[in-house]
Write an enzyme that holds these catalytic residues in place. Structure first.
Site, PDB file in Angstrom:
ATOM      1  N   GLU A 193      83.747 106.668  53.996  1.00 45.79           N
ATOM      2  CA  GLU A 193      84.058 106.652  55.430  1.00 45.79           C
ATOM      3  C   GLU A 193      84.848 107.861  55.931  1.00 45.79           C
ATOM      4  OE1 GLU A 193      85.808 102.840  56.233  1.00 45.79           O
ATOM      5  OE2 GLU A 193      84.190 101.763  55.237  1.00 45.79           O
ATOM      6  N   ASN A 206      79.748 107.548  50.991  1.00 49.50           N
ATOM      7  CA  ASN A 206      79.457 106.227  51.558  1.00 49.50           C
ATOM      8  C   ASN A 206      79.989 106.186  52.994  1.00 49.50           C
ATOM      9  OD1 ASN A 206      78.380 103.607  50.894  1.00 49.50           O
ATOM     10  ND2 ASN A 206      80.457 102.772  50.914  1.00 49.50           N
ATOM     11  N   HIS A 266      76.590  97.197  57.500  1.00 48.02           N
ATOM     12  CA  HIS A 266      77.184  95.949  57.998  1.00 48.02           C
ATOM     13  C   HIS A 266      76.567  95.727  59.382  1.00 48.02           C
ATOM     14  CE1 HIS A 266      80.187  95.548  54.848  1.00 48.02           C
ATOM     15  NE2 HIS A 266      80.507  96.822  54.991  1.00 48.02           N
ATOM     16  N   GLU A 325      76.375  97.967  51.441  1.00 50.36           N
ATOM     17  CA  GLU A 325      77.299  96.872  51.790  1.00 50.36           C
ATOM     18  C   GLU A 325      76.656  95.933  52.809  1.00 50.36           C
ATOM     19  OE1 GLU A 325      81.242  98.232  52.825  1.00 50.36           O
ATOM     20  OE2 GLU A 325      81.205  99.826  51.325  1.00 50.36           O
ATOM     21  N   ASP A 365      75.456  93.108  55.054  1.00 49.56           N
ATOM     22  CA  ASP A 365      75.663  91.721  55.482  1.00 49.56           C
ATOM     23  C   ASP A 365      75.200  91.596  56.930  1.00 49.56           C
ATOM     24  OD1 ASP A 365      77.898  93.045  56.552  1.00 49.56           O
ATOM     25  OD2 ASP A 365      79.339  91.971  55.306  1.00 49.56           O
TER      26      ASP A 365
HETATM   27  O1  9MR Z   1      85.391  93.348  51.818  1.00 51.79           O
HETATM   28  C1  9MR Z   1      86.574  94.091  51.659  1.00 51.79           C
HETATM   29  C2  9MR Z   1      87.766  93.233  52.065  1.00 51.79           C
HETATM   30  O2  9MR Z   1      87.900  92.156  51.176  1.00 51.79           O
HETATM   31  C3  9MR Z   1      89.021  94.069  52.066  1.00 51.79           C
HETATM   32  O3  9MR Z   1      90.087  93.315  52.602  1.00 51.79           O
HETATM   33  C4  9MR Z   1      88.827  95.346  52.898  1.00 51.79           C
HETATM   34  C5  9MR Z   1      90.021  96.256  52.759  1.00 51.79           C
HETATM   35  O4  9MR Z   1      90.136  96.731  51.464  1.00 51.79           O
HETATM   36  O5  9MR Z   1      87.682  96.058  52.440  1.00 51.79           O
HETATM   37  C6  9MR Z   1      86.496  95.323  52.516  1.00 51.79           C
HETATM   38  O6  9MR Z   1      85.432  96.124  52.050  1.00 51.79           O
HETATM   39  C7  9MR Z   1      85.153  97.288  52.829  1.00 51.79           C
HETATM   40  C8  9MR Z   1      84.571  98.324  51.902  1.00 51.79           C
HETATM   41  O7  9MR Z   1      85.433  98.550  50.827  1.00 51.79           O
HETATM   42  C9  9MR Z   1      84.289  99.612  52.634  1.00 51.79           C
HETATM   43  N1  9MR Z   1      83.427  99.390  53.770  1.00 51.79           N
HETATM   44  C10 9MR Z   1      83.894  98.353  54.680  1.00 51.79           C
HETATM   45  C11 9MR Z   1      84.124  97.061  53.930  1.00 51.79           C
HETATM   46  C12 9MR Z   1      84.537  95.990  54.891  1.00 51.79           C
HETATM   47  O8  9MR Z   1      85.756  96.349  55.473  1.00 51.79           O
END
Ligand code: 9MR
Length: 422
Positions: free
Chosen positions: A176, A217, A253, A283, A285
């Site tokens: 990101e 990513n 997402h 990722e 969903d």
């Molecule tokens: O799903 C993840 C969530 O459990 C955590 O609280 C959050 C912060 O670390 O990160 C979420 O995963 C993220 C991923 O690592 C990067 N892309 C966005 C995802 C959703 O926020």
């Protein structure tokens, strides 16, 4: 090479599958008199897991796991049955591995990696540097001297990659780097290192493990006009400068009530493979409205279309779903969408949803289309196996063995890096 192998993968996969089924029928059930229930026949998708079908297509299908989920029988059982890749949802992040300077915690990540190894699954290392301040430890954000910050980044990448060397072969090196809902850069402290920090991170990662695939990513490039173009421009610049990047992960997402423009999404995937890179959906969903009576049907269409889009693009190497069951999605804790968001393939009881069936059907479709084999057996039949000779058994086993080897070779080369320099 990769394009040829990916194009051939469904055909070879189908041949392999047919031979495997035939061999299974000829060798062991000759004694029991019935084909084992585990034989995957893509023409009858209900006979297959997602994992089996993804393998036959030459792609990976993944999901997330936390350490605690590896001992949850439902989560772990579903994970290893249906998926062949796992992304530690949080355990490898900087805030999890080095929350305080010099204090390293790899226990949870080790648990996920060991679980993957025990079940012949690949691991997507996620992530070495996350360029969003909210997920960067406070002590890192507080560093004002660029030289000290650069050293901290180098230590994080080096220590993490060395720790997992040999068991993690694929890393989201930078996550990101672009603005959340815009086309510019994120506001991350890491951009204070100057324009070159991403290139430097990739070069360092490559020097630590030259065999690892290195990925960038990003999220929201499927939502925001211009963000995809900004991502392509960033990636093109890295390639032009000879940065060792292998692939681009599109998080995907999806947003509730925002149907996919499949043609545009497919074109976006192709924009990266055209640059000679792999692309992956990392990722996925698809949250839905809690009040929509047709929610699951709509969601199934989305999942099917996204799966088909990846399969239609040579170089789309992976589809990872951001969770396993609706009971443990990050989206319900986000506080943005009405809950329950129910965005995944399995319901809270780990029962497959229509979205699961849609992914399975989409994975089976190219295999069936590529195959001259038409399966006409009724779903529950157990065909009688005629007695066979020892010579036939040996011949079938030899052919199957050779094809398995060929299939593994193809799968490996389909997953091989696509660096322009290669
Ligand atoms: O799903 C993840 C969530 O459990 C955590 O609280 C959050 C912060 O670390 O990160 C979420 O995963 C993220 C991923 O690592 C990067 N892309 C966005 C995802 C959703 O926020």
């Amino acid at each position: 090479m990769i394009r040829t192998t990916q194009r051939l993968a469904p055909v070879l996969g189908m041949v392999l599958c047919a031979l495997l089924s035939m061999t299974a029928a000829m060798i062991s059930p000759a004694r029991s008199g019935a084909v084992t229930a585990s034989s995957c026949v893509p023409a009858r998708p209900t006979s297959c897991t997602l994992r089996e079908l993804a393998t036959l297509n030459g792609i990976r299908i993944g999901a997330t796991a936390e350490a605690s989920e590896t001992t949850d029988a439902d989560h772990a059982g579903t994970l290893v049955r249906e998926f062949d890749s796992v992304t530690p949802e949080n355990a490898m992040k900087w805030y999890a591995t080095q929350a305080d300077p010099g204090v390293w915690t790899f226990t949870d990540a080790d648990t996920v990696v060991a679980h993957a190894a025990a079940h012949d699954m690949e691991v997507r290392g996620h992530t070495l540097v996350w360029a969003q301040d909210s997920y960067t430890p406070a002590w890192v954000r507080a560093i004002s001297d660029p030289a000290v910050l650069r050293a901290a980044v180098e230590t994080q990448i080096t220590t993490t990659m060395n720790h997992f060397r040999g068991s993690v072969h694929r890393w989201d090196v930078v996550n990101e780097p672009l603005a959340s809902l815009g086309t510019g850069r994120s506001t991350s402290v890491f951009w204070s290192l100057g324009d070159d920090w991403i290139a430097e991170a990739f070069a360092l990662a490559h020097s630590i493990d030259p065999t690892a695939e290195l990925w960038l990513n990003e999220y929201g490039s499927d939502w925001v006009p211009g963000k995809h173009e900004a991502l392509v421009a960033l990636v093109r610049e890295l390639i032009d400068r000879g940065v060792p990047i292998d692939g681009v992960g599109l998080q995907t997402h999806r947003l509730p009530g925002d149907p996919l423009d499949a043609a545009r999404f497919t074109a976006q995937l192709t924009d990266f493979t055209s640059l000679g890179l792999q692309v992956a959906i990392t990722e996925l969903d698809v949250p839905v409205s809690p009040t929509d009576p047709d929610a699951f049907a709509r969601q199934a269409v989305e999942y099917g279309a996204i799966t088909a889009a990846c399969l239609s693009v040579r170089g789309c190497a992976e589809i990872t779903i951001w969770g396993v069951s609706d009971g443990s999605t990050w989206l319900d804790a986000l506080g943005v969408f009405p809950t329950p968001t129910r965005p995944l393939l399995f319901d809270t009881a780990f029962q497959p949803k229509p979205a699961y069936e849609a992914v399975r059907a989409a994975l089976a479709a190219p295999l069936v289309a590529a195959s001259p084999v038409v399966d006409t057996s009724p779903p529950t039949s157990s065909p009688e196996i005629l007695p066979i000779t020892g010579a036939e058994t040996t011949a079938a086993a030899t052919v199957a063995f050779l094809l398995i080897g060929l299939g593994l070779l193809l799968r490996r080369s389909a997953g091989h890096r696509m660096r322009p320099s290669d």
